[in-house]
Design an enzyme around this catalytic site. Sequence first.
Site, PDB file in Angstrom:
ATOM      1  CE1 TYR A  13      23.844  -6.175  21.063  1.00 36.30           C
ATOM      2  CE2 TYR A  13      23.837  -4.555  19.519  1.00 36.30           C
ATOM      3  CZ  TYR A  13      22.401  -5.236  20.727  1.00 36.30           C
ATOM      4  OH  TYR A  13      21.779  -4.415  21.396  1.00 36.30           O
ATOM      5  CB  CYS A  21      15.677  -5.535  21.884  1.00 37.31           C
ATOM      6  SG  CYS A  21      16.132  -6.215  21.088  1.00 37.31           S
TER       7      CYS A  21
HETATM    8  N1  LIG Z   1      18.604 -11.892  15.584  1.00 40.50           N
HETATM    9  C1  LIG Z   1      17.878 -11.723  16.485  1.00 40.50           C
HETATM   10  C2  LIG Z   1      19.091 -10.943  17.575  1.00 40.50           C
HETATM   11  C3  LIG Z   1      18.082 -10.590  18.748  1.00 40.50           C
HETATM   12  C4  LIG Z   1      18.667 -10.515  19.984  1.00 40.50           C
HETATM   13  O1  LIG Z   1      20.002 -10.709  20.449  1.00 40.50           O
HETATM   14  N2  LIG Z   1      18.550  -9.698  21.429  1.00 40.50           N
HETATM   15  C5  LIG Z   1      19.050  -9.201  22.568  1.00 40.50           C
HETATM   16  C6  LIG Z   1      17.962  -7.949  23.145  1.00 40.50           C
HETATM   17  S1  LIG Z   1      19.316  -6.456  22.622  1.00 40.50           S
HETATM   18  C7  LIG Z   1      18.486 -10.844  22.941  1.00 40.50           C
HETATM   19  O2  LIG Z   1      17.180 -10.601  23.457  1.00 40.50           O
HETATM   20  N3  LIG Z   1      19.391 -10.857  24.365  1.00 40.50           N
HETATM   21  C8  LIG Z   1      19.288 -12.361  25.229  1.00 40.50           C
HETATM   22  C9  LIG Z   1      20.436 -12.571  25.779  1.00 40.50           C
HETATM   23  O3  LIG Z   1      21.252 -12.601  24.768  1.00 40.50           O
HETATM   24  O4  LIG Z   1      20.106 -13.857  26.125  1.00 40.50           O
HETATM   25  C10 LIG Z   1      17.331 -10.614  15.995  1.00 40.50           C
HETATM   26  O5  LIG Z   1      18.075  -9.843  14.964  1.00 40.50           O
HETATM   27  O6  LIG Z   1      15.865 -11.121  16.312  1.00 40.50           O
END
Ligand SMILES: N[C@@H](CCC(=O)N[C@@H](CS)C(=O)NCC(=O)O)C(=O)O
Length: 354
Positions: free
Chosen positions: A215, A58
């Site tokens: 994204y 990530c």
């Molecule tokens: N705003 C968050 C975004 C984090 C994020 O989107 N992480 C993704 C992985 S790259 C995630 O865990 N996604 C899980 C999901 O969409 O269920 C940050 O910057 O900390």
Amino acid sequence: MASEASQAQKARTALQELGENDKGEFKRKDSTYRSWIGKDKDFPAEAGRYHLYISWACPWANRCAATMYLKGLEDAIGLSVTHPTWQRTKPDDPSDEHTGWTFASPDDPPFSSSTGHGSFPPKECIPDTVNGAKYIRDLYEMSKDTGGKYTVPVLWDKKTKQIVNNESADIVRMFNSAFNEHAKNPDLDLYPEELVKDIDAVNDWVYPNINNGVYRCGFAQKQGAYEEAFQDLFAALDRCEETLGKQRYIAGNKLTEADVRLFQTLIRFDEVYVVYFKTNKYFIRERPNLRNYVRDLYHIPGIGKGVHMYHIKTHYLTSHPRLNYFAIVPHGETGPDGSGKGWWTEAPEGRDNF
Ligand SMILES: N[C@@H](CCC(=O)N[C@@H](CS)C(=O)NCC(=O)O)C(=O)O
């Protein structure tokens, strides 16, 4: 039972946020836990009290890991690392189809994708010895989640057993300044007073167009939304290429959080985003300033240490059945398991002339 059912209904991943508006655009939701650590803040900065949960794949979580290493905080803050391949998080409940981050030990058997394809060993994973969680979702449920999206990074307070913060931009700032008493490199400042305006200005165009821009390309559900994101992305990358021909780092001649944030997208670009997110106007390695900038940053130990190409490639290509049902991982430069030698491992040219 009732609360379980409503939980199941709202549990969702970023993929369910695809095309939630008429234009088919990907709109990222705000993070839900935003408490702050520091003097006179919500939580005190104690060594050994906080635990960081990440995936090496990530880009948001890896900003935090890189800042932790750069500041020398690895003895003060604990770390757990999930398996790269999303799994069903309520496998015994057929009505709950959520898939998400799952913990594993390096000696566990390989995982397959949630559709049963492929075989992906838990190399370089670190299980959760703090809470014994099986899924990142468990941590949110322990912390009275209200958002229903179970993202990494998660910064956890072991003392009060709750999530402190799940927004990477906040965690980077806290690691930079709140724990200096416990840091091996307290003098490194990634958000120095004299560059605050420049850093904020860079973040303001890099975040929407590059970090989130990839994204917006990959998760668009209509051609128009993809086209708009694609134009924004490559205009911003052109701007980086030009800027990095005049200065060593993106916000000036000093390494800052703006570099830590930009690097995470650039290092994933050629091996994943170009093919998976259709960001295929050019590879980063084809632009000399971007190429040498990535090499320069990769050779800073605190940054290079967090680059785990096996996790990066495996995660994206095996976790979203709607985008890649059979979980085939493109060969690219490093092979399907990411172990080959990438262009970024070579020495940078000309960056110390600035
Ligand atoms: N705003 C968050 C975004 C984090 C994020 O989107 N992480 C993704 C992985 S790259 C995630 O865990 N996604 C899980 C999901 O969409 O269920 C940050 O910057 O900390």
